[in-house]
Design a protein around this motif. Structure first.
Motif, PDB file in Angstrom:
ATOM      1  N   THR A 373     -11.868  -0.720   4.692  1.00  0.00           N
ATOM      2  CA  THR A 373     -10.464  -0.561   5.044  1.00  0.00           C
ATOM      3  C   THR A 373     -10.143  -0.954   6.481  1.00  0.00           C
ATOM      4  OG1 THR A 373      -8.606   0.993   5.051  1.00  0.00           O
ATOM      5  CG2 THR A 373     -10.748   1.856   5.717  1.00  0.00           C
ATOM      6  N   LEU A 374      -8.948  -1.488   6.674  1.00  0.00           N
ATOM      7  CA  LEU A 374      -8.424  -1.802   7.992  1.00  0.00           C
ATOM      8  C   LEU A 374      -7.529  -0.675   8.513  1.00  0.00           C
ATOM      9  CD1 LEU A 374      -7.511  -5.536   7.308  1.00  0.00           C
ATOM     10  CD2 LEU A 374      -9.313  -4.740   8.839  1.00  0.00           C
ATOM     11  N   LYS A 375      -6.859   0.013   7.579  1.00  0.00           N
ATOM     12  CA  LYS A 375      -5.938   1.087   7.945  1.00  0.00           C
ATOM     13  C   LYS A 375      -6.057   2.191   6.891  1.00  0.00           C
ATOM     14  CE  LYS A 375      -1.177   1.888   9.447  1.00  0.00           C
ATOM     15  NZ  LYS A 375       0.190   1.303   9.577  1.00  0.00           N
ATOM     16  N   PRO A 376      -6.883   3.198   7.133  1.00  0.00           N
ATOM     17  CA  PRO A 376      -7.187   4.216   6.109  1.00  0.00           C
ATOM     18  C   PRO A 376      -5.976   4.906   5.505  1.00  0.00           C
ATOM     19  CG  PRO A 376      -8.684   4.409   7.970  1.00  0.00           C
ATOM     20  CD  PRO A 376      -7.643   3.410   8.374  1.00  0.00           C
ATOM     21  N   ASP A 377      -4.904   5.133   6.297  1.00  0.00           N
ATOM     22  CA  ASP A 377      -3.726   5.841   5.778  1.00  0.00           C
ATOM     23  C   ASP A 377      -2.776   4.930   5.013  1.00  0.00           C
ATOM     24  OD1 ASP A 377      -4.661   8.182   6.886  1.00  0.00           O
ATOM     25  OD2 ASP A 377      -3.564   7.906   8.766  1.00  0.00           O
ATOM     26  N   GLY A 378      -3.029   3.640   5.016  1.00  0.00           N
ATOM     27  CA  GLY A 378      -2.193   2.715   4.269  1.00  0.00           C
ATOM     28  C   GLY A 378      -0.911   2.342   4.996  1.00  0.00           C
ATOM     29  N   TYR A 379      -0.038   1.643   4.282  1.00  0.00           N
ATOM     30  CA  TYR A 379       1.148   1.048   4.887  1.00  0.00           C
ATOM     31  C   TYR A 379       2.455   1.571   4.310  1.00  0.00           C
ATOM     32  CZ  TYR A 379      -2.312  -2.251   6.685  1.00  0.00           C
ATOM     33  OH  TYR A 379      -3.388  -2.809   7.324  1.00  0.00           O
ATOM     34  N   PHE A 380       2.384   2.432   3.311  1.00  0.00           N
ATOM     35  CA  PHE A 380       3.591   3.016   2.723  1.00  0.00           C
ATOM     36  C   PHE A 380       3.206   4.314   2.035  1.00  0.00           C
ATOM     37  CE2 PHE A 380       1.682   0.133  -0.323  1.00  0.00           C
ATOM     38  CZ  PHE A 380       1.720   0.818  -1.526  1.00  0.00           C
ATOM     39  N   LYS A 381       4.219   5.061   1.560  1.00  0.00           N
ATOM     40  CA  LYS A 381       3.960   6.338   0.893  1.00  0.00           C
ATOM     41  C   LYS A 381       3.925   6.157  -0.619  1.00  0.00           C
ATOM     42  CE  LYS A 381       7.239   9.008   2.362  1.00  0.00           C
ATOM     43  NZ  LYS A 381       8.014  10.242   2.577  1.00  0.00           N
ATOM     44  N   ASP A 382       3.068   6.937  -1.256  1.00  0.00           N
ATOM     45  CA  ASP A 382       3.012   6.935  -2.717  1.00  0.00           C
ATOM     46  C   ASP A 382       4.169   7.749  -3.273  1.00  0.00           C
ATOM     47  OD1 ASP A 382       1.917   6.472  -5.282  1.00  0.00           O
ATOM     48  OD2 ASP A 382       0.949   8.438  -5.248  1.00  0.00           O
ATOM     49  N   ASN A 383       4.707   7.297  -4.410  1.00  0.00           N
ATOM     50  CA  ASN A 383       5.740   8.053  -5.134  1.00  0.00           C
ATOM     51  C   ASN A 383       6.940   8.371  -4.232  1.00  0.00           C
ATOM     52  OD1 ASN A 383       6.785   9.291  -7.438  1.00  0.00           O
ATOM     53  ND2 ASN A 383       5.868  11.276  -6.965  1.00  0.00           N
ATOM     54  N   ASP A 384       7.392   7.381  -3.476  1.00  0.00           N
ATOM     55  CA  ASP A 384       8.539   7.525  -2.566  1.00  0.00           C
ATOM     56  C   ASP A 384       9.798   7.031  -3.277  1.00  0.00           C
ATOM     57  OD1 ASP A 384      10.261   7.730  -0.457  1.00  0.00           O
ATOM     58  OD2 ASP A 384       9.140   6.413   0.904  1.00  0.00           O
ATOM     59  N   VAL A 385      10.292   7.849  -4.191  1.00  0.00           N
ATOM     60  CA  VAL A 385      11.371   7.425  -5.094  1.00  0.00           C
ATOM     61  C   VAL A 385      12.669   7.168  -4.350  1.00  0.00           C
ATOM     62  CG1 VAL A 385      12.716   8.054  -7.122  1.00  0.00           C
ATOM     63  CG2 VAL A 385      10.283   8.609  -7.029  1.00  0.00           C
ATOM     64  N   GLU A 386      13.006   8.011  -3.369  1.00  0.00           N
ATOM     65  CA  GLU A 386      14.269   7.837  -2.660  1.00  0.00           C
ATOM     66  C   GLU A 386      14.312   6.503  -1.921  1.00  0.00           C
ATOM     67  OE1 GLU A 386      16.983   9.682  -3.038  1.00  0.00           O
ATOM     68  OE2 GLU A 386      15.703  10.625  -4.559  1.00  0.00           O
ATOM     69  N   TRP A 488       3.041 -16.710  -4.033  1.00  0.00           N
ATOM     70  CA  TRP A 488       3.624 -16.312  -2.749  1.00  0.00           C
ATOM     71  C   TRP A 488       2.881 -16.991  -1.619  1.00  0.00           C
ATOM     72  CZ3 TRP A 488       1.231 -13.604   1.317  1.00  0.00           C
ATOM     73  CH2 TRP A 488       2.084 -13.093   2.314  1.00  0.00           C
ATOM     74  N   GLU A 489       3.627 -17.342  -0.572  1.00  0.00           N
ATOM     75  CA  GLU A 489       3.025 -17.923   0.618  1.00  0.00           C
ATOM     76  C   GLU A 489       3.898 -17.591   1.809  1.00  0.00           C
ATOM     77  OE1 GLU A 489       0.942 -21.959   0.545  1.00  0.00           O
ATOM     78  OE2 GLU A 489       2.689 -22.420   1.783  1.00  0.00           O
ATOM     79  N   ASN A 490       3.278 -17.355   2.964  1.00  0.00           N
ATOM     80  CA  ASN A 490       4.017 -17.013   4.168  1.00  0.00           C
ATOM     81  C   ASN A 490       3.359 -17.692   5.359  1.00  0.00           C
ATOM     82  OD1 ASN A 490       4.423 -15.279   6.693  1.00  0.00           O
ATOM     83  ND2 ASN A 490       5.944 -14.389   5.316  1.00  0.00           N
ATOM     84  N   PRO A 491       4.087 -18.530   6.117  1.00  0.00           N
ATOM     85  CA  PRO A 491       3.486 -19.266   7.232  1.00  0.00           C
ATOM     86  C   PRO A 491       2.857 -18.352   8.287  1.00  0.00           C
ATOM     87  CG  PRO A 491       5.654 -20.150   6.697  1.00  0.00           C
ATOM     88  CD  PRO A 491       5.500 -18.896   5.899  1.00  0.00           C
ATOM     89  N   ARG A 492       3.514 -17.226   8.585  1.00  0.00           N
ATOM     90  CA  ARG A 492       2.972 -16.310   9.589  1.00  0.00           C
ATOM     91  C   ARG A 492       1.664 -15.691   9.096  1.00  0.00           C
ATOM     92  NH1 ARG A 492       1.491 -15.039  14.484  1.00  0.00           N
ATOM     93  NH2 ARG A 492       1.512 -12.787  14.927  1.00  0.00           N
ATOM     94  N   TYR A 493       1.601 -15.356   7.820  1.00  0.00           N
ATOM     95  CA  TYR A 493       0.386 -14.789   7.228  1.00  0.00           C
ATOM     96  C   TYR A 493      -0.767 -15.788   7.349  1.00  0.00           C
ATOM     97  CZ  TYR A 493      -2.485 -12.394   3.669  1.00  0.00           C
ATOM     98  OH  TYR A 493      -3.479 -11.739   2.997  1.00  0.00           O
ATOM     99  N   LYS A 494      -0.505 -17.048   7.045  1.00  0.00           N
ATOM    100  CA  LYS A 494      -1.534 -18.084   7.155  1.00  0.00           C
ATOM    101  C   LYS A 494      -1.992 -18.232   8.604  1.00  0.00           C
ATOM    102  CE  LYS A 494      -0.708 -21.916   4.870  1.00  0.00           C
ATOM    103  NZ  LYS A 494       0.018 -23.097   4.325  1.00  0.00           N
ATOM    104  N   GLU A 495      -1.038 -18.169   9.530  1.00  0.00           N
ATOM    105  CA  GLU A 495      -1.351 -18.302  10.952  1.00  0.00           C
ATOM    106  C   GLU A 495      -2.270 -17.170  11.420  1.00  0.00           C
ATOM    107  OE1 GLU A 495       1.116 -17.737  15.119  1.00  0.00           O
ATOM    108  OE2 GLU A 495       2.151 -18.680  13.429  1.00  0.00           O
ATOM    109  N   LEU A 496      -1.991 -15.950  10.966  1.00  0.00           N
ATOM    110  CA  LEU A 496      -2.812 -14.811  11.350  1.00  0.00           C
ATOM    111  C   LEU A 496      -4.241 -14.941  10.817  1.00  0.00           C
ATOM    112  CD1 LEU A 496      -0.213 -11.937  10.817  1.00  0.00           C
ATOM    113  CD2 LEU A 496      -1.263 -12.589  13.003  1.00  0.00           C
ATOM    114  N   LEU A 513      -6.185  -8.850  11.550  1.00  0.00           N
ATOM    115  CA  LEU A 513      -6.204  -8.644  10.103  1.00  0.00           C
ATOM    116  C   LEU A 513      -5.292  -7.488   9.691  1.00  0.00           C
ATOM    117  CD1 LEU A 513     -10.003  -9.210   9.346  1.00  0.00           C
ATOM    118  CD2 LEU A 513      -8.104 -10.814   9.033  1.00  0.00           C
ATOM    119  N   VAL A 514      -5.195  -6.443  10.536  1.00  0.00           N
ATOM    120  CA  VAL A 514      -4.234  -5.361  10.270  1.00  0.00           C
ATOM    121  C   VAL A 514      -2.809  -5.919  10.254  1.00  0.00           C
ATOM    122  CG1 VAL A 514      -3.178  -3.266  11.226  1.00  0.00           C
ATOM    123  CG2 VAL A 514      -5.666  -3.484  11.161  1.00  0.00           C
TER     124      VAL A 514
END
Length: 561
Positions: A373-386, A488-496, A513-514
């Motif tokens: 893992t790069l970020k153990p807590d992840g990037y969003f919340k699970d089951n965030d319905v609102e 899907w493709e993203n120029p910034r993603y490729k650059e990183l 990579l994060v």
């Protein structure tokens, strides 16, 4: 990536999943409609035709391992393998320059007896050991050069070719920009292989243990393009050779007496049944007709997992893999990131893990598995319905629609996939008012349609090819990669990712990579569900079947007492 859990592909980074894709064994556990109780009726003794063979094997002193292969391997050609079943078959019948050690989990020399590396880390020179193919031909450096260039050749159409892009001009040759003579692999003589790399690759010896890097008998393949299709013409240089391939019924390997390290191969035979019902497989195991049930070549019925755990029979092993859904970002409404994120945020991953898979998988709130893992807590919340509701409204406004059209969710035929899809179908309906149609197809058809973009949302499991986050992140770098079914493709993603490839400072590289994974999760071309574990049961007499940390299974050292 192995494209290829039964129906899992390998991650393969820029190269596809491992397949997987794996490209290919469906991660998790499964339940099917055929009950164990029915299998055990006294009036109908199960698997009766197999009963006489076991005593006969024991009487002859043969060591035979009985396994089940849930999904038919699409190929026995290591240059075309992209899924778990095909890669497992190639691992049994071929040998690369290196092979992952069962003792250390690290690559060790195998078909190569030695190697040197240049000071700039860009040139590897391997000495090929004295060895024979299963037909008696000598294994040469030319066979490696031939195999690698063959897999890279666009005419071969290997979906896993990108795993070879670390080789100098490998990608350019695959794109038709240079000729084969400019690819950085060359047999200097029969026993010397020179490999030039695009950039320093500290995990290159891990790559050479991957099936796409395995050699192919140039003499055989040049004479017969269909050499891998039948036992009569199949030629390998590994611990076993293909004896029987009765599709939908049985696959049998026997010990290869011409293998260079045959003294370490203890099994005389591996007999793979072809049963697609997980309950039947477990029943066969309980009755002694199979020595192993479950991962990595099949799954266990989810209803049986807890009882197997209670009895102490269950083996659960973390693996560098992810179970996820892919969005076809070329089609509305999934060309909108907010709608993709809304669907991802609106599911309850914990409920799926606790009630369906039941083997303690970590929730996936990012793309890179928990084992690296790069970020153990992840990037969003699970089951965030609102938040999901707000994102859905924003996405529909951006697309100029007031209601989502009906959605088709596709998956390959496997009971666990069906149960997960039904749970998510229910959650999307309840939380977002989205109507979802479920579509199940046999693996070979399913993966072909996924590669062709003939889907809206599709299930995929990916396994790492090597122990580094780029094996996952690079999968989505190029939209025209055969393993990037999201388009899907993203120029910034490729650059990183390009920047990370040349960063020597490990902490700076990790932060790059994060940033790349954060961008990926903000765009959400894939919907992560859980990071994988593999679960199986085996007979006590079975020893030294090696399942490594990225889900490969190797029978070289296996034995039965």
């Amino acid at each position: 990536m192995r494209g290829v859990f039964t129906g899992i592909t390998r991650s393969c980074g820029k190269h596809a999943s491992k397949a997987f894709v794996i490209l290919a064994l469906a991660a998790g556990t499964a339940l099917t409609g055929c009950s164990t109780g029915e299998q055990a009726k006294p009036a109908e003794p199960p698997a009766a035709p197999q009963q006489p063979s076991v005593p006969a094997e024991q009487a002859s002193g043969q060591k035979v391992l009985h396994m089940n292969l849930h999904s038919e391997p699409p190929t026995m050609d290591p240059g075309l393998a992209e899924d778990v079943p095909s890669m497992a078959m190639s691992m049994a019948t071929f040998d690369g320059l290196t092979r992952v050690s069962k003792d250390t989990g690290k690559p060790e020399l195998s078909a190569a007896e030695s190697y040197t590396v240049s000071d700039d880390k860009l040139t590897y020179t391997f000495k090929i050991r004295e060895a024979e193919w299963s037909n008696g031909d000598p294994v040469t450096a030319h066979d490696f050069e031939f195999a690698w260039k063959r897999a890279l050749d666009p005419k071969t159409a290997s979906n896993y070719a990108a795993i070879l892009f670390y080789i100098k001009n490998g990608e350019k040759f695959n794109r038709g920009e240079v000729g084969a003579d400019q690819v950085g692999v060359k047999a200097l003589d029969d026993k010397t292989l020179e490999v030039k790399l695009e950039k320093p690759t500290p995990y290159f010896l891990e790559l050479t243990a991957i099936t796409t890097y395995f050699p192919i008998d140039e003499k055989v393949a040049s004479a017969n393009p269909k050499w891998a299709n039948t036992p009569q013409t199949h030629v390998g240089n590994g611990p076993f050779k293909l004896d029987t391939w009765d599709q939908k019924k049985e696959i049998v390997f026997v010990k290869n007496d011409k293998y260079w390290d045959k003294e370490k191969v203890k099994l005389d035979k591996i007999d793979f049944s072809r049963v697609e019902d997980e309950n039947t497989e477990l029943s066969m195991f309980d009755q002694g007709d199979l020595d192993w049930a479950g991962a990595p070549l099949s799954t266990l019925p989810s209803d049986a997992v807890q009882s197997l755990r209670d009895t102490g029979k269950l083996v659960v092993q973390p693996v560098a893999g992810i179970y996820m859904y892919e969005f076809n970002t070329s089609q509305p409404p999934f060309n909108n990131a907010n709608i993709r994120k809304a669907l991802s945020y609106a599911i309850d991953r914990k409920l799926i893990i606790d009630n369906i898979t039941q083997t303690s998988q970590p929730q996936a709130l990012g793309f890179v598995p928990s084992t690296m893992t790069l970020k153990p807590d992840g990037y969003f919340k699970d089951n965030d319905v609102e938040t999901a509701k707000k994102l859905l409204a924003e996405g529909m406004k951006e697309l100029g629609i007031s209601k989502l059209p009906d959605i088709t969710l596709s998956f390959n035929t496997y009971e666990v996939h069906k149960k997960i899809a039904e749970a998510i179908q229910d959650q999307w309906k309840k939380n977002l008012g989205v109507t979802v149609k479920l579509e199940s197809k046999e693996w070979k058809v399913y993966i072909e349609e996924l590669h062709q973009g003939k889907y809206q949302i599709g299930r995929m499991g990916l396994l790492a090819d090597f122990n580094d986050p780029v094996t996952f992140l690079e999968k989505l770098k190029e939209k025209d990669s055969p393993m990037n079914s999201t388009l899907w493709e993203n120029p910034r993603y490729k650059e990183l990712l390009d920047k990370a490839a040349y960063e020597s400072d490990s902490e700076k590289r990790k932060q790059i990579l994060v940033d790349a994974e954060n961008l990926l999760m903000d765009e959400m071309p894939i919907m992560p569900i859980y990071f994988d574990t593999q679960a199986w049961v085996k007979a006590d007499k079975v020893q030294n079947v090696f399942v490594d940390g990225i889900g490969n299974i190797d029978f070289k050292w296996a034995t039965v007492q």
